[in-house]
Design a protein around this motif. Structure first.
Motif, PDB file in Angstrom:
ATOM      1  N   ARG A  93     -20.787  21.960  69.947  1.00  0.00           N
ATOM      2  CA  ARG A  93     -19.846  21.050  70.604  1.00  0.00           C
ATOM      3  C   ARG A  93     -20.562  19.768  71.004  1.00  0.00           C
ATOM      4  O   ARG A  93     -20.028  18.661  70.846  1.00  0.00           O
ATOM      5  N   GLY A  94     -21.792  19.908  71.528  1.00  0.00           N
ATOM      6  CA  GLY A  94     -22.563  18.742  71.937  1.00  0.00           C
ATOM      7  C   GLY A  94     -22.859  17.811  70.773  1.00  0.00           C
ATOM      8  O   GLY A  94     -22.762  16.588  70.901  1.00  0.00           O
ATOM      9  N   ILE A  95     -23.202  18.398  69.640  1.00  0.00           N
ATOM     10  CA  ILE A  95     -23.480  17.588  68.442  1.00  0.00           C
ATOM     11  C   ILE A  95     -22.243  16.797  68.034  1.00  0.00           C
ATOM     12  O   ILE A  95     -22.317  15.601  67.724  1.00  0.00           O
ATOM     13  N   ARG A  96     -21.108  17.470  68.035  1.00  0.00           N
ATOM     14  CA  ARG A  96     -19.863  16.791  67.655  1.00  0.00           C
ATOM     15  C   ARG A  96     -19.493  15.694  68.654  1.00  0.00           C
ATOM     16  O   ARG A  96     -18.975  14.639  68.270  1.00  0.00           O
ATOM     17  N   MET A  97     -19.763  15.941  69.935  1.00  0.00           N
ATOM     18  CA  MET A  97     -19.490  14.923  70.948  1.00  0.00           C
ATOM     19  C   MET A  97     -20.356  13.692  70.740  1.00  0.00           C
ATOM     20  O   MET A  97     -19.889  12.552  70.874  1.00  0.00           O
ATOM     21  N   LYS A 104     -33.819  16.705  71.578  1.00  0.00           N
ATOM     22  CA  LYS A 104     -34.869  15.922  72.223  1.00  0.00           C
ATOM     23  C   LYS A 104     -34.527  15.575  73.669  1.00  0.00           C
ATOM     24  O   LYS A 104     -35.394  15.624  74.553  1.00  0.00           O
ATOM     25  N   HIS A 105     -33.251  15.219  73.924  1.00  0.00           N
ATOM     26  CA  HIS A 105     -32.884  14.671  75.235  1.00  0.00           C
ATOM     27  C   HIS A 105     -32.140  15.662  76.139  1.00  0.00           C
ATOM     28  O   HIS A 105     -31.949  15.380  77.322  1.00  0.00           O
ATOM     29  N   GLY A 106     -31.699  16.794  75.590  1.00  0.00           N
ATOM     30  CA  GLY A 106     -31.216  17.873  76.438  1.00  0.00           C
ATOM     31  C   GLY A 106     -29.773  17.827  76.887  1.00  0.00           C
ATOM     32  O   GLY A 106     -29.265  18.811  77.408  1.00  0.00           O
ATOM     33  N   SER A 107     -29.104  16.701  76.723  1.00  0.00           N
ATOM     34  CA  SER A 107     -27.685  16.631  77.085  1.00  0.00           C
ATOM     35  C   SER A 107     -27.014  15.541  76.265  1.00  0.00           C
ATOM     36  O   SER A 107     -27.683  14.627  75.756  1.00  0.00           O
ATOM     37  N   VAL A 108     -25.697  15.618  76.164  1.00  0.00           N
ATOM     38  CA  VAL A 108     -24.948  14.615  75.420  1.00  0.00           C
ATOM     39  C   VAL A 108     -25.135  13.241  76.064  1.00  0.00           C
ATOM     40  O   VAL A 108     -25.389  12.248  75.378  1.00  0.00           O
ATOM     41  N   ARG A 109     -25.029  13.185  77.365  1.00  0.00           N
ATOM     42  CA  ARG A 109     -25.176  11.909  78.073  1.00  0.00           C
ATOM     43  C   ARG A 109     -26.530  11.273  77.788  1.00  0.00           C
ATOM     44  O   ARG A 109     -26.624  10.095  77.422  1.00  0.00           O
ATOM     45  N   ASN A 110     -27.595  12.055  77.942  1.00  0.00           N
ATOM     46  CA  ASN A 110     -28.941  11.518  77.746  1.00  0.00           C
ATOM     47  C   ASN A 110     -29.178  11.107  76.302  1.00  0.00           C
ATOM     48  O   ASN A 110     -29.846  10.102  76.034  1.00  0.00           O
ATOM     49  N   ALA A 111     -28.623  11.873  75.363  1.00  0.00           N
ATOM     50  CA  ALA A 111     -28.794  11.561  73.945  1.00  0.00           C
ATOM     51  C   ALA A 111     -28.121  10.238  73.588  1.00  0.00           C
ATOM     52  O   ALA A 111     -28.706   9.387  72.907  1.00  0.00           O
ATOM     53  N   VAL A 112     -26.904  10.054  74.076  1.00  0.00           N
ATOM     54  CA  VAL A 112     -26.166   8.818  73.782  1.00  0.00           C
ATOM     55  C   VAL A 112     -26.845   7.624  74.449  1.00  0.00           C
ATOM     56  O   VAL A 112     -27.015   6.560  73.831  1.00  0.00           O
ATOM     57  N   ASN A 113     -27.245   7.810  75.712  1.00  0.00           N
ATOM     58  CA  ASN A 113     -27.914   6.713  76.416  1.00  0.00           C
ATOM     59  C   ASN A 113     -29.227   6.328  75.730  1.00  0.00           C
ATOM     60  O   ASN A 113     -29.552   5.135  75.607  1.00  0.00           O
TER      61      ASN A 113
END
Length: 274
Positions: free
Chosen positions: A235-239, A257-266
């Protein structure tokens, strides 16, 4: 004011043992359909409580749910789902049940009857006026919960409650009462049914709206959810792919690498913008 426990009044149905399975299910469903309306009638009360919860949590306070039996279990469930859903610490929303951990799975006799134990249980968490306590009791008469709220009020701790009877002793004790009157149960007095459903709906509203106001949701997505199983990782990957122009492999790499959707996008946008 007069107090009548409508949750204990005789069912609108009789001779249940003579009904067919279809009749039982149809009539239970008919009763269940009245619950959302009863909850809707309390929107203003729920809003008022959430409006005091959010600032408390923003200022470092915690939210406590307290109850016995079904009510206690529902509070424990809602509290336990906040960390994986919204990525918050496990001690931000705390569920306390009369009788302790054992009572989650097995009824503990007379655990709800002590007027002192609820406050003692809260003191184990070093409760203070930074925190907020919501008592949950369908009947509105549970000594364990009422006693705890009384002591909270004496110690300048904000109190709320969720009950399914009007003008109950619990509601009178709570500063922010929520009274969802669902009427008699299909099986007389079985408040795990409509009353339990009503309490679950209100708890969903309280925790979800609070977390959204705290910034734990972006758009309509759980960007801080814990990646605790394959389904949630997927789900996180799709988000991530919905938010930024990357393929599956890159999204997976960023998430890992970043552990969460928010951190990955940022991180993606920070790198892109130099």
């Amino acid at each position: 004011m007069d107090f009548t426990r409508t949750t204990e009044q005789a069912s609108n149905y009789n001779h249940l043992e003579k009904m067919t399975v279809k009749e039982l299910l149809t009539n239970i469903n008919k009763e269940d359909n009245t619950v959302p309306t009863a909850v809707g009638n309390e929107i203003a009360s729920i809003e008022a409580l959430i409006n005091v919860i959010v600032p408390k949590l923003e200022q470092g306070g915690r939210l406590f749910y307290m109850g016995a039996g079904t009510s206690g279990r529902l509070g424990v469930v809602d509290a336990s789902e906040c960390p994986p859903t919204f990525g918050v610490p496990h001690d931000l929303v705390v569920g306390i049940i009369a009788g302790g951990e054992t009572a989650i799975r097995k009824a503990v006799e007379y655990a709800e009857d002590s007027t002192e134990q609820g406050w003692k249980d809260l003191q184990e968490y070093i409760i203070s006026d930074k925190d907020i306590v919501i008592g949950i009791a369908a009947s509105g008469t549970t000594p364990y919960v009422i006693g705890a709220l009384k002591e909270c009020n004496k110690n300048n701790i904000i109190t709320g409650c969720i009950t399914c009877n009007k003008n109950s002793p619990l509601a009178k004790e709570a500063q922010y009462p929520i009274e969802v009157v669902v009427g008699p149960e299909f099986v007389t007095g079985s408040s795990r049914m409509k009353a339990g459903t009503a309490q679950k709906l209100v708890l969903n509203m309280i925790s979800t709206a609070t977390m959204i106001r705290l910034g734990k949701v972006q758009g309509n997505k759980m960007v801080d959810m814990q990646l605790s199983n394959v389904k949630l990782v997927d789900r996180g990957i799709r988000m991530i792919m919905d938010e930024i122009p990357v393929e599956n492999n890159k999204a997976s790499e960023l998430l890992k690498k970043h552990g969460s959707v928010r951190n990955a996008v940022n991180a993606y946008y920070n790198e892109k913008n130099g």
